[in-house]
Design a protein around this motif. Sequence first.
Motif, PDB file in Angstrom:
ATOM      1  N   SER A 181      -0.068   4.042   1.328  1.00 10.76           N
ATOM      2  CA  SER A 181      -0.317   4.733   2.599  1.00 10.76           C
ATOM      3  C   SER A 181      -0.532   3.666   3.669  1.00 10.76           C
ATOM      4  O   SER A 181      -1.671   3.404   4.077  1.00 10.76           O
ATOM      5  CB  SER A 181      -1.544   5.646   2.496  1.00 10.76           C
ATOM      6  OG  SER A 181      -1.408   6.581   1.449  1.00 10.76           O
ATOM      7  N   GLY A 184     -10.033   1.825   0.931  1.00 11.47           N
ATOM      8  CA  GLY A 184      -8.905   2.284   1.724  1.00 11.47           C
ATOM      9  C   GLY A 184      -8.354   3.598   1.202  1.00 11.47           C
ATOM     10  O   GLY A 184      -8.996   4.287   0.383  1.00 11.47           O
ATOM     11  N   PRO A 185      -7.169   3.978   1.640  1.00 11.07           N
ATOM     12  CA  PRO A 185      -6.555   5.236   1.186  1.00 11.07           C
ATOM     13  C   PRO A 185      -6.280   5.200  -0.310  1.00 11.07           C
ATOM     14  O   PRO A 185      -6.099   4.131  -0.905  1.00 11.07           O
ATOM     15  CB  PRO A 185      -5.257   5.299   1.995  1.00 11.07           C
ATOM     16  CG  PRO A 185      -4.968   3.880   2.359  1.00 11.07           C
ATOM     17  CD  PRO A 185      -6.304   3.241   2.570  1.00 11.07           C
ATOM     18  N   VAL A 232      -0.166   3.118   6.928  1.00 10.11           N
ATOM     19  CA  VAL A 232      -0.831   3.303   8.218  1.00 10.11           C
ATOM     20  C   VAL A 232      -2.341   3.376   8.038  1.00 10.11           C
ATOM     21  O   VAL A 232      -3.113   2.691   8.719  1.00 10.11           O
ATOM     22  CB  VAL A 232      -0.306   4.569   8.929  1.00 10.11           C
ATOM     23  CG1 VAL A 232      -1.103   4.825  10.208  1.00 10.11           C
ATOM     24  CG2 VAL A 232       1.178   4.412   9.257  1.00 10.11           C
ATOM     25  N   ARG A 233      -2.787   4.209   7.096  1.00 12.60           N
ATOM     26  CA  ARG A 233      -4.231   4.323   6.842  1.00 12.60           C
ATOM     27  C   ARG A 233      -4.782   3.042   6.228  1.00 12.60           C
ATOM     28  O   ARG A 233      -5.926   2.649   6.490  1.00 12.60           O
ATOM     29  CB  ARG A 233      -4.509   5.518   5.932  1.00 12.60           C
ATOM     30  CG  ARG A 233      -4.274   6.867   6.618  1.00 12.60           C
ATOM     31  CD  ARG A 233      -4.777   8.012   5.762  1.00 12.60           C
ATOM     32  NE  ARG A 233      -4.021   8.136   4.528  1.00 12.60           N
ATOM     33  CZ  ARG A 233      -4.536   8.468   3.349  1.00 12.60           C
ATOM     34  NH1 ARG A 233      -5.847   8.680   3.238  1.00 12.60           N
ATOM     35  NH2 ARG A 233      -3.775   8.584   2.279  1.00 12.60           N
ATOM     36  N   SER A 256       0.836  -1.196   0.000  1.00 10.38           N
ATOM     37  CA  SER A 256       0.000   0.000   0.000  1.00 10.38           C
ATOM     38  C   SER A 256       0.875   1.252   0.000  1.00 10.38           C
ATOM     39  O   SER A 256       1.944   1.285   0.621  1.00 10.38           O
ATOM     40  CB  SER A 256      -0.907   0.002   1.226  1.00 10.38           C
ATOM     41  OG  SER A 256      -1.546   1.239   1.380  1.00 10.38           O
ATOM     42  N   ALA A 280      -5.374   0.524   9.006  1.00 13.43           N
ATOM     43  CA  ALA A 280      -6.539   0.898   9.817  1.00 13.43           C
ATOM     44  C   ALA A 280      -7.838   0.521   9.113  1.00 13.43           C
ATOM     45  O   ALA A 280      -8.755  -0.038   9.734  1.00 13.43           O
ATOM     46  CB  ALA A 280      -6.504   2.397  10.112  1.00 13.43           C
ATOM     47  N   ALA A 281      -7.924   0.820   7.815  1.00 15.31           N
ATOM     48  CA  ALA A 281      -9.131   0.480   7.053  1.00 15.31           C
ATOM     49  C   ALA A 281      -9.291  -1.028   6.949  1.00 15.31           C
ATOM     50  O   ALA A 281     -10.400  -1.569   7.077  1.00 15.31           O
ATOM     51  CB  ALA A 281      -9.052   1.110   5.659  1.00 15.31           C
TER      52      ALA A 281
END
Length: 285
Positions: free
Chosen positions: A142, A177-178, A144-145, A140, A148-149
Amino acid sequence: MSYCKKWLPLILIIQMIIPMAVSQFEEFVCSTTGNYTTESLYRADLNGVLRSLSSNMNAGGFYSASVGRANVAALCRGDVQLNQCQGCVNIVSQTILVNCPNQFGAIMWSEFCMVRYSNESFLGRLSTSPARILYIGTNSTSPVRFRAAREELLDDVRARAADGGSLRKAAAGNTTGPDDQGIFTLLQCTPDLSAENCTRCLVEAAGYIQGYINDSTGIRVYTPSCIYRYVNQQFYNITRLQEPLVPASTPPSTAAAPPPGVLSLVPPPPSPGNYSLVEVFKLGI
């Protein structure tokens, strides 16, 4: 080969390119607890159960039986149609004996089904080893985001899968997600597990990826008791997963589920048969 309690750091990472036609994915593990002769009563019992597996699969794609010393179970991915399930089980139940010709225990996973057998009872018992992990080599953008998603989605799907009945414990879902990246997941347990042990299995399966491939946009974890899978595009048949299941007049024979386990990321005691450690494979997609 024996296990030790601190075996996760010893995970063997094997990089292997898998063909793009992932429907051809097959992986098997033979136990190292001993061998039998092809003329033995165990082999006769095993042959009989394996021959009948595909025709006995229930509406949810699961069947388990014990004949003599042979304990056998088959599980199909929760979103496949019954005829496709039976075809997969028929092939795998023949192939597994070719791959593990005289070992007392073996397990084989393919894209749409899993077959497992042992001379020791495992029905209704939680087992997260041996395990096989496949992942896509794209991370990914991003992380961290993304994590979380992903975890919010997996928490919801895991709860719904564990809440399934005695015919099927499987659920799917998706989120965005992001960077507008889709996350699609399907989580599944063998339906002979209790809800608590299904949850525990999926949590422990997720624990395998932490520190190794946690940010990959696509991961599968195959264990004897559950399957953990997500990717960035839809791969499952949601209509099939939403179909109501009608139990057969004579349900498959299964052992009683053990008392609920404590939710933990610590692997449970080794399952019947000593197997190799977790192995991780990179998908060539």
